[in-house]
Design a protein around this motif. Structure first.
Motif, PDB file in Angstrom:
ATOM      1  N   LEU A 197       0.826  -1.194   0.000  1.00 52.76           N
ATOM      2  CA  LEU A 197       0.000   0.000   0.000  1.00 52.76           C
ATOM      3  C   LEU A 197       0.868   1.254   0.000  1.00 52.76           C
ATOM      4  N   ARG A 205       1.039   4.172  -2.893  1.00 51.00           N
ATOM      5  CA  ARG A 205       0.679   5.551  -2.590  1.00 51.00           C
ATOM      6  C   ARG A 205       1.867   6.512  -2.631  1.00 51.00           C
ATOM      7  N   ASP A 243      -1.714  10.016   5.137  1.00 53.21           N
ATOM      8  CA  ASP A 243      -2.810   9.552   4.275  1.00 53.21           C
ATOM      9  C   ASP A 243      -2.709   8.045   4.029  1.00 53.21           C
ATOM     10  N   ALA A 244      -1.489   7.551   3.772  1.00 58.08           N
ATOM     11  CA  ALA A 244      -1.314   6.118   3.530  1.00 58.08           C
ATOM     12  C   ALA A 244      -1.646   5.307   4.777  1.00 58.08           C
ATOM     13  N   ALA A 270      -3.657   6.220   7.188  1.00 58.38           N
ATOM     14  CA  ALA A 270      -5.107   6.302   7.399  1.00 58.38           C
ATOM     15  C   ALA A 270      -5.832   5.266   6.549  1.00 58.38           C
ATOM     16  N   GLN A 271      -5.391   5.082   5.327  1.00 61.20           N
ATOM     17  CA  GLN A 271      -5.999   4.052   4.478  1.00 61.20           C
ATOM     18  C   GLN A 271      -5.755   2.663   5.052  1.00 61.20           C
ATOM     19  N   GLU A 315      -8.198   2.143   7.787  1.00 59.73           N
ATOM     20  CA  GLU A 315      -9.551   1.950   7.248  1.00 59.73           C
ATOM     21  C   GLU A 315      -9.738   0.546   6.684  1.00 59.73           C
ATOM     22  N   ARG A 316      -8.704   0.012   6.070  1.00 58.23           N
ATOM     23  CA  ARG A 316      -8.784  -1.321   5.461  1.00 58.23           C
ATOM     24  C   ARG A 316      -8.531  -2.441   6.465  1.00 58.23           C
TER      25      ARG A 316
END
Length: 479
Positions: free
Chosen positions: A241, A245, A303-304, A306-307, A310-311
C-alpha cells in the motif's frame, strides 16, 4: 626466517608507525565484535598508502605470510579475526582514512578504505549530498569493510546494497599488484567485472584500498511513521500500500516482533512505544523527499496510514511530530541488537528469503524452532522490503552460562534454522557475510558447482592462500 626477522622486513618497508608489536595495542583487535572468536598475531601492519599496502602484500607473498585485512573490526561473523595459531599478521587499513574527492556534480565520493562511515555521511552533508547506506555500527565501520562484506542496512529497499552503491574500486591483489578501477564508468564491457568480484569477497581475493561511491541528493524533508499490525502478512500488505501511494520515496520499511519491542522498552533507557495500542507486530516506515516542491512527506504518509487503518491492515499508527520524535522511533530499531543481548544468551541469524515468503517464514520458523528446542523462544525483525530477516533463538529463561548453552545447542539449532532458510529458497547470509562462523554451513548447504567455482577463483587469484585464511571459502570436507 624467524618471526622477528619477518617483522623487521615489514618494518623496513612501512616505517616505525607502520608496524605495531606492543601486545596491549594489538589485543583489542584479536577478538571479534561479538566476542565469539579469538585469534593471535605477532604484529599489526598499518600502511598509510596504497603503495605501502602493495609493498606489504608483495613481501607477504614472497615470504608466504598470511594477512588478515581489518578495518573497524565490526564483523558479525568473525571475518576480520586472525587465526588462533598466530600464523597471520593483521593488515589494518585504519591509517588510510582520506576522502580523496567528493563531487556533488558527479554524485561521487572517492574514499580510502579506512574512512569511517559516519565521517562520509558528515562530509557528504556539507555539499548537499548523502551516502545512502546506514547501519548501527556507522561510527566504527569502515568503507573497506563495508565493500568487502557487501553491507546492507536500513536503506536497501530504495538504494540497494554496497554492490549498487560502489561505482569503482582500487585494490591490491595477492601478488602485490594494484587493480586501478576507480573510474566510475556507466558502460564497461572489458570482460570479467573484477569490481563486483572483490565486493563481498571478505578480503579473500585482495585488499580494497579505496572505492568510488555513489551519492544521492540530501533529504529536503522526511517523515517517519510507526504502525501496529496483527501479522507479518499485514505488514507486507502495508508495504505494498505504501509503495502504491508513495512510490520510491519509501526509503525504510522495518518489521519488528512485539517481544523485540518489549526488550527495548525494558533495557533501553528512555525508550517508549510510539503508539497507544500494542500489537503482535510493528512496522517502522520512513518516507524521504529530495525536492521541497513535492507535497510534504508527513501528509502523504499520514494519508497512507489512514488508508491502512480503514482497510484493517493496521490496528494503530502514528507519524513522528518532529525530528526528535523521528529519531526516537529509529532508536528503537537501532537498539534491538543491544536489547537482545541484555535479554540473555541467544543464537542470532542474518538470513534472507524471498519477500513474498518472508511473512510466513517469520511465524512458522519461530514456531518450529520453539517446538524442536523446548524452552527456547524465537522471534525476528528485519528489512521486509528486501527479505532480510534477523532471526533469534533465545536460551531458556534462567540460563546462566550462555557460552555453555551455545556450545551444547548451537550446532543443532544452526542446522535447523539454516535448513528452514534453504527450504524457503533463501540464503544463510543476507548482509553480514560468511566469515568463519558460517563457512562450514556454506559448504554443507551450497551446490557443488558454487563451491567448486569459489575455490577455483580463490586458487587462481591467491595461489599461496595468504589472503584472509579460513574465511568464506569452505575447507575440504565442508562442501
Amino acid at each position: 626466517m624467524t618471526g622477528q626477522s619477518i617483522i623487521d622486513r615489514f618494518a623496513a618497508l612501512l616505517g616505525p608507525r607502520g608496524v605495531i608489536t606492543d601486545r596491549d595495542d594489538i589485543a583489542p583487535w584479536l577478538t571479534d565484535w561479538r566476542g565469539r572468536f579469538h585469534g593471535a598475531a605477532a604484529a599489526i601492519l598499518a600502511p598509510a598508502s596504497t603503495q605501502e599496502v602493495a609493498a606489504a602484500v608483495a613481501l607477504a607473498s614472497e615470504l608466504g605470510v598470511p594477512l588478515v585485512p581489518q578495518g573497524g573490526n565490526t564483523s558479525m561473523v568473525g571475518g576480520a579475526t586472525p587465526p588462533a595459531d598466530g600464523s597471520a599478521l593483521i593488515l589494518s587499513l585504519r591509517r588510510m582514512n582520506r576522502i580523496r574527492s567528493l563531487s556533488p556534480d558527479d554524485d561521487l565520493a572517492i574514499c580510502e578504505a579506512g574512512v569511517i562511515l559516519s565521517h562520509l555521511h558528515e562530509a557528504a552533508e556539507v555539499v548537499g549530498r548523502r551516502f545512502p547506506l546506514s547501519l548501527g555500527a556507522k561510527g566504527s565501520a569502515t568503507i573497506g569493510g563495508l565493500v568487502s562484506t557487501n553491507a546492507g542496512g536500513t536503506q536497501v529497499l530504495r538504494h540497494g546494497t554496497m554492490r549498487a552503491l560502489v561505482a569503482g574500486i582500487e585494490a591490491v591483489l595477492p601478488d602485490g599488484s594494484v587493480f586501478e578501477g576507480l573510474d566510475a564508468l556507466k558502460k564497461d564491457n572489458r570482460g570479467y567485472d573484477l569490481r563486483q568480484l572483490l565486493i563481498g569477497a571478505e578480503g579473500t581475493l585482495g585488499i580494497v584500498t579505496a572505492a568510488s561511491l555513489r551519492l544521492v541528493p540530501a533529504i529536503a524533508a522526511r517523515a517517519v511513521g510507526w504502525a501496529g499490525v496483527r501479522s507479518p502478512a499485514d505488514a507486507l500488505a502495508l508495504l505494498r500500500l505504501a509503495e502504491a501511494r508513495l512510490g520510491d520515496s519509501v526509503e525504510g520499511f522495518e518489521i519488528i516482533a512485539d517481544d523485540g519491542l518489549g526488550h527495548v522498552l525494558s533495557h533501553i533507557p528512555g525508550a517508549r512505544c510510539p503508539i497507544a495500542t500494542r500489537a503482535p507486530w510493528h512496522v517502522l516506515i520512513e518516507v524521504d523527499h529530495a525536492d521541497m516542491r513535492e507535497p510534504g512527506p508527513a501528509e502523504r504518509l499520514e494519508d497512507a496510514l489512514a488508508q491502512a487503518l480503514e482497510r484493517g491492515i493496521a490496528v494503530d499508527a502514528a507519524v513522528a511530530a518532529n525530528e526528535a520524535q523521528a529519531q526516537a522511533f529509529w532508536r528503537i530499531r537501532e537498539s534491538l541488537s543491544e536489547a537482545e543481548r541484555a535479554q540473555g544468551p541467544a543464537l542470532q541469524y542474518d538470513i534472507s528469503v524471498p519477500v513474498a515468503r518472508m511473512p510466513a517464514f517469520m511465524v512458522e520458523a519461530a514456531d518450529a524452532a520453539e517446538r524442536a528446542f523446548p524452552g527456547t523462544t524465537a522471534s525476528s525483525f528485519g528489512h521486509l522490503g528486501d527479505g532480510n530477516v534477523h532471526f533469534h533463538v533465545r536460551a531458556p529463561r534462567g540460563t546462566a552460562d550462555g557460552p555453555a548453552w551455545i556450545a551444547r545447542q548451537g550446532q543443532a539449532i544452526n542446522a535447523f534454522v539454516h535448513d528452514a532458510v534453504v527450504a524457503a529458497g533463501g540464503s544463510i547470509s543476507a548482509e553480514h557475510g560468511i566469515g568463519q562462523m558460517k563457512r562450514a554451513e556454506l559448504g554443507r548447504l551450497s551446490s557443488p558447482a558454487r563451491i567448486a567455482a569459489m575455490r577455483a577463483i580463490k586458487a587462481a587469484l591467491d595461489p599461496r592462500g595468504i589472503m584472509n585464511p579460513d574465511k568464506l571459502i569452505p575447507r575440504a570436507g565442508e562442501g
